[in-house]
Design an enzyme around this catalytic site. Structure first.
Site, PDB file in Angstrom:
ATOM      1  N   HIS A 124       0.849  -1.188   0.000  1.00 35.85           N
ATOM      2  CA  HIS A 124       0.000   0.000   0.000  1.00 35.85           C
ATOM      3  C   HIS A 124       0.881   1.233   0.000  1.00 35.85           C
ATOM      4  O   HIS A 124       1.806   1.347   0.804  1.00 35.85           O
ATOM      5  CB  HIS A 124      -0.910   0.048   1.226  1.00 35.85           C
ATOM      6  CG  HIS A 124      -1.726   1.308   1.288  1.00 35.85           C
ATOM      7  ND1 HIS A 124      -2.878   1.478   0.553  1.00 35.85           N
ATOM      8  CD2 HIS A 124      -1.536   2.473   1.959  1.00 35.85           C
ATOM      9  CE1 HIS A 124      -3.361   2.686   0.773  1.00 35.85           C
ATOM     10  NE2 HIS A 124      -2.566   3.312   1.627  1.00 35.85           N
ATOM     11  N   ASP A 136     -15.585   2.293   7.001  1.00 36.36           N
ATOM     12  CA  ASP A 136     -14.504   3.168   6.542  1.00 36.36           C
ATOM     13  C   ASP A 136     -14.953   3.999   5.351  1.00 36.36           C
ATOM     14  O   ASP A 136     -14.653   5.194   5.266  1.00 36.36           O
ATOM     15  CB  ASP A 136     -13.278   2.335   6.160  1.00 36.36           C
ATOM     16  CG  ASP A 136     -12.211   3.202   5.513  1.00 36.36           C
ATOM     17  OD1 ASP A 136     -11.648   4.062   6.211  1.00 36.36           O
ATOM     18  OD2 ASP A 136     -11.955   3.038   4.300  1.00 36.36           O
ATOM     19  N   ARG A 153     -15.024  12.550   6.875  1.00 32.27           N
ATOM     20  CA  ARG A 153     -13.796  13.236   7.271  1.00 32.27           C
ATOM     21  C   ARG A 153     -13.404  14.290   6.239  1.00 32.27           C
ATOM     22  O   ARG A 153     -12.879  15.350   6.583  1.00 32.27           O
ATOM     23  CB  ARG A 153     -12.656  12.230   7.444  1.00 32.27           C
ATOM     24  CG  ARG A 153     -12.763  11.383   8.703  1.00 32.27           C
ATOM     25  CD  ARG A 153     -11.837  10.180   8.642  1.00 32.27           C
ATOM     26  NE  ARG A 153     -10.477  10.583   8.339  1.00 32.27           N
ATOM     27  CZ  ARG A 153      -9.618   9.853   7.618  1.00 32.27           C
ATOM     28  NH1 ARG A 153      -9.984   8.679   7.120  1.00 32.27           N
ATOM     29  NH2 ARG A 153      -8.403  10.280   7.400  1.00 32.27           N
ATOM     30  N   SER A 156      -8.070   3.636   8.587  1.00 33.17           N
ATOM     31  CA  SER A 156      -8.711   3.572   7.271  1.00 33.17           C
ATOM     32  C   SER A 156      -7.915   2.663   6.337  1.00 33.17           C
ATOM     33  O   SER A 156      -8.472   1.783   5.670  1.00 33.17           O
ATOM     34  CB  SER A 156      -8.822   4.978   6.687  1.00 33.17           C
ATOM     35  OG  SER A 156      -9.300   4.942   5.362  1.00 33.17           O
ATOM     36  N   LYS A 204      -9.039  -1.754   5.385  1.00 37.20           N
ATOM     37  CA  LYS A 204      -9.248  -2.290   4.038  1.00 37.20           C
ATOM     38  C   LYS A 204      -8.256  -3.414   3.739  1.00 37.20           C
ATOM     39  O   LYS A 204      -8.607  -4.422   3.119  1.00 37.20           O
ATOM     40  CB  LYS A 204      -9.144  -1.171   3.000  1.00 37.20           C
ATOM     41  CG  LYS A 204     -10.249  -0.140   3.093  1.00 37.20           C
ATOM     42  CD  LYS A 204     -10.253   0.809   1.932  1.00 37.20           C
ATOM     43  CE  LYS A 204      -9.159   1.840   1.988  1.00 37.20           C
ATOM     44  NZ  LYS A 204      -9.406   2.919   2.950  1.00 37.20           N
TER      45      LYS A 204
END
Length: 439
Positions: free
Chosen positions: A87, A166, A173, A188, A192
């Site tokens: 990620h 999320d 947000r 967050s 995932k």
């Protein structure tokens, strides 16, 4: 755990006053918010309280688990290959997923890469891949599993059933000034990744002008928070801190970045993109326990490029098709002779977005051929009037808007220039004996 009745106001007050939230309070409020039982204004107040008061390690892990539990978890047990994902926290010209995924798959791992779309100055992996004719971002659970079995990787959109808490909180947000909370950012990301069922995770945490975290200390704190959540939830996690002061590679924009990633897979890519791809591959392979595999050798052998074609075809795309090209091109000349000292990543990202490569609203369409080519990189010599940047778009009226974003974005000096290293630091996580699913 004994059930205790809660109210949203009670949870808001507790965090407002600096108290530690219990696991049950967190589970209750996020579950209630997902089901519509906790009002938007109440979750807005709680998100602001979290921004101002913070969450400790235990609260952040509990918050992450509650978001995972709000939806489905992909079951990847029983795959013959160890699973690992990467990620990135987002940057400009960050096409690493496109080259890294087939490389790691060619090394023997399975890579379930659930990716997103671009918003603002950063590009999205799915937008880039949709430059390829026929390529599909959405896969069924059966297709995802089959592709992992047969070609070793998928790059696809996450199901709406993955961490729905999320998805809902992320949108809130964005409009309530609470995006900057590190616990909320970290939970967050990790909710995932945990829900997608991967066995381990490598993080590319970027810092610099084009990154969400501008300062190295902030990036290190985010990396450590992400690693802490991974450790607490049984997901082996480590991170590389990488530079995002200058655009990564030479191209920023959807089809432009796909073409550059293919060059990397053919052994002809820009040095910074190739270096980071190999560094992340080494980290991912280590997570999987694939000893004796050298990603640099796999890349130079052509096996990763061949795997790229397999992955694209498995999702309906044509890897050999001509990529879209913008109808209009304009060059930006160097204003002086010397060495390029600065090429601001954020400004280039904004310019690319204004040319049509990105979107300012989720519903906006992107131009696949639009973007910016960086013809000179920091540290290289340039002559006055020499092309410095190349702007690509289908809408020539956007040139002036893009040029405005680039004002002050580059500096040329007479003195020596030392470009930032690509990898700034490695943040190791806790080791596990077995990185395979279920460990």
């Amino acid at each position: 755990m004994q059930h205790i009745a809660h109210t949203a106001v009670e949870v808001i007050r507790a965090k407002r006053d600096g108290h530690r939230l219990s696991e049950e309070q967190i589970s209750w409020v996020l579950g209630g918010y997902t089901r519509g039982e906790v009002a938007e204004e109440q979750m807005s107040a709680l998100a602001m309280a979290v921004l101002l008061r913070g969450l400790d390690e235990r609260e952040t892990a509990d918050w992450t688990r509650a978001m995972v539990d709000s939806g489905e978890v992909v079951d990847l047990t029983g795959l013959e290959r160890p699973t690992v994902d990467k990620h990135s926290t987002g940057g400009v010209g960050d096409k690493i997923t496109l080259a890294l995924t087939p490389l790691v798959a060619a090394c023997g791992a399975a890579v379930p890469q659930l990716s997103g779309r671009g918003l603002g100055h950063t590009g999205g992996t799915l937008d880039k891949l949709e430059s390829l004719p026929g390529w599909r971002a959405r896969l069924s659970a059966a297709e995802l599993r089959r592709n992992l079995d047969e070609v070793g990787a998928v790059v696809c959109a996450a199901s709406e059933r993955i961490a729905p808490a999320d998805r809902k909180l992320y949108a809130l947000r964005d409009v309530t000034g609470t995006v900057e909370s590190i616990p909320l950012i970290a939970s967050s990301i990790m909710s995932k990744k945990k829900a997608e069922g991967t066995g381990s995770l490598v993080l590319d945490v970027k810092c610099g002008s084009g990154a969400f975290m501008k300062e190295r200390g902030e990036a290190a704190l985010l990396a450590d928070t992400l690693i802490s959540i991974g450790t607490a939830t049984g997901l082996r996690t480590s991170a590389l801190l990488t530079s995002m002061s200058t655009p990564l590679g030479e191209n920023v924009g959807n089809a432009l970045e796909v073409a550059e990633a293919v060059r990397v897979l053919r052994g002809q890519g820009p040095p910074d993109v190739t270096e980071l791809t190999i560094a992340l591959a080494r980290e991912m392979i280590d997570h999987c326990g694939l000893t004796g595999v050298d990603p640099e050798e796999v890349l130079s052998s052509g096996r990763a490029h061949s795997r790229w074609k397999d992955i694209v075809r498995a999702q309906g795309g044509d890897p050999d098709a001509e990529l879209p090209e913008a109808a209009h091109v304009r060059t930006v000349p160097a204003p002086a002779t010397g060495r390029l000292a600065v090429l601001d990543a954020y400004a280039v990202g904004v310019a690319a977005s204004r040319l049509g490569a990105g979107r300012t609203r989720k519903e906006d369409e992107v131009q696949h051929g639009a973007g910016v080519r960086c013809l000179v990189k920091p540290g290289e010599r340039v002559e006055s009037g020499q092309p410095l940047l190349e702007l690509h778009t289908d809408t020539p009226e956007s040139f002036e808007h893009a040029l405005a974003a680039l004002e002050g974005a580059h500096e040329i000096t007479d003195g020596p220039v030392e470009p930032d290293p690509v990898v700034l630091e490695r943040r190791p996580g806790a080791r596990h004996d077995d990185a395979r699913n279920g460990s």
